[in-house]
Scaffold this active site. Structure first.
Site, short mmCIF file in Angstrom:
data_model
loop_
_atom_site.label_atom_id
_atom_site.label_comp_id
_atom_site.label_asym_id
_atom_site.label_seq_id
_atom_site.Cartn_x
_atom_site.Cartn_y
_atom_site.Cartn_z
NE ARG A 37 -29.46 -39.88 10.29
CZ ARG A 37 -27.97 -39.97 9.85
NH1 ARG A 37 -27.71 -40.40 11.22
NH2 ARG A 37 -27.96 -39.59 8.58
CE LYS A 199 -15.36 -37.23 0.47
NZ LYS A 199 -16.00 -35.55 0.89
N GLY A 355 -26.05 -35.47 2.96
CA GLY A 355 -26.26 -34.29 3.60
C GLY A 355 -25.89 -32.89 3.65
N GLY A 378 -24.20 -42.15 1.18
CA GLY A 378 -24.10 -42.61 0.82
C GLY A 378 -24.54 -44.12 0.49
P1 AMP Z 1 -18.46 -34.21 -1.23
O1 AMP Z 1 -18.28 -34.96 0.01
O2 AMP Z 1 -17.92 -34.70 -1.79
O3 AMP Z 1 -19.89 -34.54 -1.36
O4 AMP Z 1 -18.01 -32.56 -1.10
C1 AMP Z 1 -19.38 -31.54 -0.39
C2 AMP Z 1 -18.55 -30.89 -0.45
O5 AMP Z 1 -17.87 -30.02 -1.41
C3 AMP Z 1 -19.00 -29.65 1.03
O6 AMP Z 1 -18.07 -29.19 1.50
C4 AMP Z 1 -18.53 -27.49 -0.30
O7 AMP Z 1 -18.11 -27.12 0.52
C5 AMP Z 1 -17.67 -28.88 -1.39
N1 AMP Z 1 -16.98 -28.32 -2.35
C6 AMP Z 1 -17.97 -28.01 -3.39
N2 AMP Z 1 -17.73 -27.29 -4.20
C7 AMP Z 1 -16.32 -27.09 -4.57
C8 AMP Z 1 -15.07 -26.50 -5.07
N3 AMP Z 1 -15.60 -25.74 -6.23
N4 AMP Z 1 -13.78 -26.05 -4.49
C9 AMP Z 1 -13.55 -26.59 -3.31
N5 AMP Z 1 -14.89 -27.50 -2.72
C10 AMP Z 1 -15.97 -27.67 -2.64
#
Ligand code: AMP
Length: 403
Positions: A37, A199, A355, A378
């Protein structure tokens, strides 16, 4: 609307109050573990000081929640920045107050002053008028080069702009607006978006908005199981957000399997634990066994996604396809990353945000094979949703300045 660029401002002899993103990771000894950064801010820093501006830099670091916290001081950033620029650089132990005013008054053309962490004052996140006025009194020109915080209406991104008539985008901000703006408003087609991550709550609005604009939307990651459940499939112990079942059902009703813009995986890697050593299996999405967890997209899905990406002229990617932190469940994310890098080589415009996706391509050593890597997680999602980001809206439009 095109925003005023710092390149078009006469900065000589002016106090240029510049919001940067120096929210760098620090280890327990307050050593910066990744200075990306700081490096990214250098074009704007150099542009201003080389043209004789008096550069006042401000940033947040971590979440001190309105309290002074020496562990979140920007002092290590000041030290690193001083190694990277040749101009005189000083560090102020606060971002407002007498010491700061005196230091600013003593600045000469080409000098740099880094202010202490903005979030040591509660007024920063509260966007307080009194704090805004005080901070704004330090600058003749305002520059925002912190795209990653432009979706937040804080003092340093919005409040101060009420008091400074010349408000320009820094060079990094300009780069973000150009790359993302083109994908949002005028993408070369086919335009393919790839979304992953766990999420669904944070991405459902983007999914809805992208479905109106892309030629294909590929959804992987933990989010996919909420879609599968919504379509009546059993997903075992895979992650599901019940709150979004109805909405996913609605979105699915608009598409048919193999048709339409929303493309979901056809197979998945499952295991009984999120553990590299746990035996893993490839199954069709209709055959996820009870007690098993879906943790990555499967090889047939990789082929399907790769074919879509191969034909694209614009690709936007955010979020891993599986639990990529564990090598056993990282293949889908890696394959998608490679497919997008290949698309860049063939002339497609490719944008990566978030990230995790950026971490994945850095780990793979292929970060140089993407057209644009967004610095805002975001903020890039909200921008691609078509929302107005307050920190961008607050900058002068070119027409406004010309008129
Ligand atoms: P997010 O913060 O929503 O962008 O999610 C990122 C996280 O999603 C990463 O740490 C991944 O390990 C997790 N992730 C991706 N696929 C899966 C899955 N099938 N089940 C649980 N976590 C997941």
């Amino acid at each position: 609307m095109k925003k005023l660029s710092i390149r078009d401002c006469d900065v000589k002899g002016k106090r240029v109050l510049t919001r940067v993103d120096f929210n760098v990771p620090l280890d327990s000894d307050r050593v910066i573990t990744d200075d990306t950064r700081i490096i990214e801010s250098l074009p704007t820093v150099r542009d201003i000081v080389d043209r004789g501006g008096r550069l006042i830099l401000m940033s947040h670091l971590g979440r001190p929640r309105g309290q002074k916290n020496p562990e979140l001081s920007l002092a290590p950033v000041a030290a690193r920045l001083a190694e990277l620029v040749k101009n005189p650089l000083r560090f102020a132990h606060d971002c407002v107050g007498d010491e700061v005013r005196q230091r600013v008054a003593a600045m000469k053309d080409g000098d740099i002053l880094l202010l202490e962490n903005l979030r040591f004052h509660a007024g920063e996140e509260e966007n307080s008028p009194a704090f805004s006025k005080e901070l704004a009194s330090l600058g003749d020109i305002y520059v925002n080069d912190a795209f990653g915080t432009a979706h937040r209406a804080h003092t340093s991104t919005v409040g101060v702009t009420e008091y400074i008539p010349t408000r320009a985008a820094g060079l990094l901000m300009e780069k973000e607006l150009k790359a993302l703006g083109e994908a949002l408003n005028n993408p070369a087609r086919p335009f393919v978006a790839v979304l992953g991550g766990a999420k669904i709550a944070g991405k459902i609005d983007l999914i809805k908005s992208l479905l109106e604009r892309v030629d294909a939307l590929l959804v992987g990651g933990g989010m996919m199981y909420t879609f599968f459940k919504a379509s009546g499939l059993e997903v075992g112990k895979s992650i599901v957000d019940e709150k979004y079942l109805a909405m996913c059902k609605e979105l699915l009703a608009k598409t048919r399997p193999g048709r339409g813009r929303l493309l979901l995986p056809v197979d998945t890697i499952v295991a009984q634990e999120i553990d590299d050593n746990a035996p893993a299996r490839e199954v069709s999405i209709a055959d996820i066994p009870e007690d098993w967890i879906g943790l990555d997209i499967g090889p047939k899905t990789v082929d399907l996604f790769r074919a879509q990406i191969a034909g694209a002229k614009t690709v936007f990617w955010n979020g891993p396809m599986g639990v990529f932190e564990k090598p056993s469940f990282a293949e889908g994310t890696k394959a998608v990353a490679r497919a997008i890098a290949d698309a860049t080589d063939r002339g497609a415009k490719t944008i990566v945000g978030g990230g995790d996706s950026v971490a994945a391509i850095n780990l793979m050593g292929i970060a140089n094979r993407f057209t644009h890597i967004s610095t805002g997680g975001g903020a890039s999602l909200e921008f691609m949703e078509g929302r107005t980001l307050p920190g961008i809206e607050a900058l002068c439009d070119v027409a406004e300045v010309a008129g």
